[in-house]
Motif scaffolding. Sequence first.
Motif, PDB file in Angstrom:
ATOM      1  N   ALA A  39       0.832  -1.210   0.000  1.00  0.00           N
ATOM      2  CA  ALA A  39       0.000   0.000   0.000  1.00  0.00           C
ATOM      3  C   ALA A  39       0.858   1.248   0.000  1.00  0.00           C
ATOM      4  O   ALA A  39       0.584   2.208  -0.735  1.00  0.00           O
ATOM      5  CB  ALA A  39      -0.927  -0.013   1.217  1.00  0.00           C
ATOM      6  N   HIS A  40       1.904   1.270   0.815  1.00  0.00           N
ATOM      7  CA  HIS A  40       2.758   2.451   0.883  1.00  0.00           C
ATOM      8  C   HIS A  40       3.542   2.649  -0.409  1.00  0.00           C
ATOM      9  O   HIS A  40       3.754   3.780  -0.852  1.00  0.00           O
ATOM     10  CB  HIS A  40       3.707   2.343   2.083  1.00  0.00           C
ATOM     11  N   ALA A  41       3.960   1.549  -1.034  1.00  0.00           N
ATOM     12  CA  ALA A  41       4.638   1.649  -2.323  1.00  0.00           C
ATOM     13  C   ALA A  41       3.691   2.205  -3.383  1.00  0.00           C
ATOM     14  O   ALA A  41       4.077   3.034  -4.219  1.00  0.00           O
ATOM     15  CB  ALA A  41       5.172   0.286  -2.750  1.00  0.00           C
ATOM     16  N   ALA A  42       2.433   1.743  -3.358  1.00  0.00           N
ATOM     17  CA  ALA A  42       1.445   2.237  -4.314  1.00  0.00           C
ATOM     18  C   ALA A  42       1.175   3.724  -4.097  1.00  0.00           C
ATOM     19  O   ALA A  42       1.089   4.501  -5.054  1.00  0.00           O
ATOM     20  CB  ALA A  42       0.149   1.443  -4.186  1.00  0.00           C
ATOM     21  N   THR A 222      -3.705   0.869   7.049  1.00  0.00           N
ATOM     22  CA  THR A 222      -2.403   1.057   6.416  1.00  0.00           C
ATOM     23  C   THR A 222      -1.960   2.515   6.402  1.00  0.00           C
ATOM     24  O   THR A 222      -0.856   2.811   5.954  1.00  0.00           O
ATOM     25  CB  THR A 222      -2.418   0.544   4.958  1.00  0.00           C
ATOM     26  N   CYS A 223      -2.805   3.429   6.860  1.00  0.00           N
ATOM     27  CA  CYS A 223      -2.443   4.855   6.852  1.00  0.00           C
ATOM     28  C   CYS A 223      -1.115   5.084   7.571  1.00  0.00           C
ATOM     29  O   CYS A 223      -0.855   4.460   8.606  1.00  0.00           O
ATOM     30  CB  CYS A 223      -3.531   5.688   7.515  1.00  0.00           C
ATOM     31  N   PRO A 224      -0.264   5.962   7.050  1.00  0.00           N
ATOM     32  CA  PRO A 224       1.052   6.180   7.652  1.00  0.00           C
ATOM     33  C   PRO A 224       1.031   6.500   9.140  1.00  0.00           C
ATOM     34  O   PRO A 224       1.937   6.119   9.871  1.00  0.00           O
ATOM     35  CB  PRO A 224       1.612   7.357   6.837  1.00  0.00           C
ATOM     36  N   TYR A 225      -0.006   7.193   9.621  1.00  0.00           N
ATOM     37  CA  TYR A 225      -0.050   7.566  11.029  1.00  0.00           C
ATOM     38  C   TYR A 225      -0.861   6.583  11.885  1.00  0.00           C
ATOM     39  O   TYR A 225      -1.043   6.807  13.078  1.00  0.00           O
ATOM     40  CB  TYR A 225      -0.650   8.964  11.189  1.00  0.00           C
ATOM     41  N   LYS A 236       9.595   8.569   9.438  1.00  0.00           N
ATOM     42  CA  LYS A 236      10.720   9.085   8.662  1.00  0.00           C
ATOM     43  C   LYS A 236      10.573   8.713   7.188  1.00  0.00           C
ATOM     44  O   LYS A 236      11.105   9.401   6.312  1.00  0.00           O
ATOM     45  CB  LYS A 236      12.039   8.543   9.210  1.00  0.00           C
ATOM     46  N   TRP A 237       9.862   7.616   6.908  1.00  0.00           N
ATOM     47  CA  TRP A 237       9.599   7.243   5.511  1.00  0.00           C
ATOM     48  C   TRP A 237       8.802   8.338   4.812  1.00  0.00           C
ATOM     49  O   TRP A 237       9.116   8.724   3.683  1.00  0.00           O
ATOM     50  CB  TRP A 237       8.832   5.926   5.462  1.00  0.00           C
ATOM     51  N   LEU A 238       7.753   8.831   5.482  1.00  0.00           N
ATOM     52  CA  LEU A 238       6.919   9.873   4.890  1.00  0.00           C
ATOM     53  C   LEU A 238       7.733  11.139   4.662  1.00  0.00           C
ATOM     54  O   LEU A 238       7.559  11.838   3.657  1.00  0.00           O
ATOM     55  CB  LEU A 238       5.725  10.158   5.804  1.00  0.00           C
TER      56      LEU A 238
END
Length: 361
Positions: A39-42, A222-225, A236-238
């Motif tokens: 999901a994060h890659a997408a 799956t949301c970053p936060y 740190k990825w975001l």
Amino acid sequence: MDMLEDLESLQFEHGIEEEDRSWLYLQGRYHGLLMKACAHAAFFCKLLHTLRKSLHEKRASGCLSIGSLASAPDDDDLKVGIIGGGHLGKQLARVLLQLVPVPAEKLRISTRRPEVLDEFQKLGIQCFYGNTYLAGWANVVFLCCLPSQLPSICTDIQTSLEKACIVYSFVAAIPIPRLKSLLNHTNILRPQYQCLEGFANVWGANKEIVVALQDPVVLQATCPYSSAGGIILNIKWLEGVFYAALNICTAKAMRHSQALQLLNELFLSVHFEDCGEDRASCPKFQLRDFVSKVYAENLPHKRTLPWFDLTAVQLGKTPFSQHLLTCPALQRHLTHLYCDSFGIPLTKGQQPEASTGSPSQ
């Protein structure tokens, strides 16, 4: 539809002894990690695709002056390469094809066994064994290989990588400093995840990842936060994602004011009920959010932003670090942007519980 879903005797869990059932949570954790990673890659590819498309449109309309570093028009389409055709590589390819979506002709896979990727070749995706060629062609290269394979792969591709090519590593066992050394490259992203104990499994282990990510509950987990599902993304990825976007603008020789305006238009344009009619309370990116105050004050108006070392961004503190951690309005906007990019806008009261995560580098 899963035809085996209601047939208990054919389920994975049926044959497990009672004393071993306490380990079943590992299955959910594995599925959750895989789902979050894809999901994060997408999401990252969606942002890059939108950014590059906007750059092309503004240049074509004459609204944007591009310097001598501008690439040919053909390069405006995002080109994605995957190194590794195992389970992760195949799942990632499906997600990128269907949920970004990346056109088949803009997605290529390099693997030692291209003959087993008949499913993707039938869709028009080039599958071959040629890491060097792939690295020289792609704008983003996803590393989906085993840790033991990584040193030789890095040796193959390091001289073929363009400065602006983003290497996105899923090889968790290889830390960022080692990866930087192996590749002799600074435009690297590597998401890091931390698993919590005693979490509720929301991942739908029997669902295909593409299908599961269209479920609002799963997507919001799956949301970053979000810490739902017991898996936390290091924020740190975001931070690296936004510096990567700025590097793309710098590679196009854009003035820093134009680059910041573009980021505001693309990434802070998804609003929600709490914003109010005048949008005055909505956050806006400023130059000092990304560079030091002294540097911002002395940067000429027509100059580009500096080239950012993404490995340094993910390993240390930057001016943007505190902004991401301490600005609730920005966190809300980015969460809404994330869900909206997958076609599942949030309504009031659906904001996932925030968690920044800080696994070791």
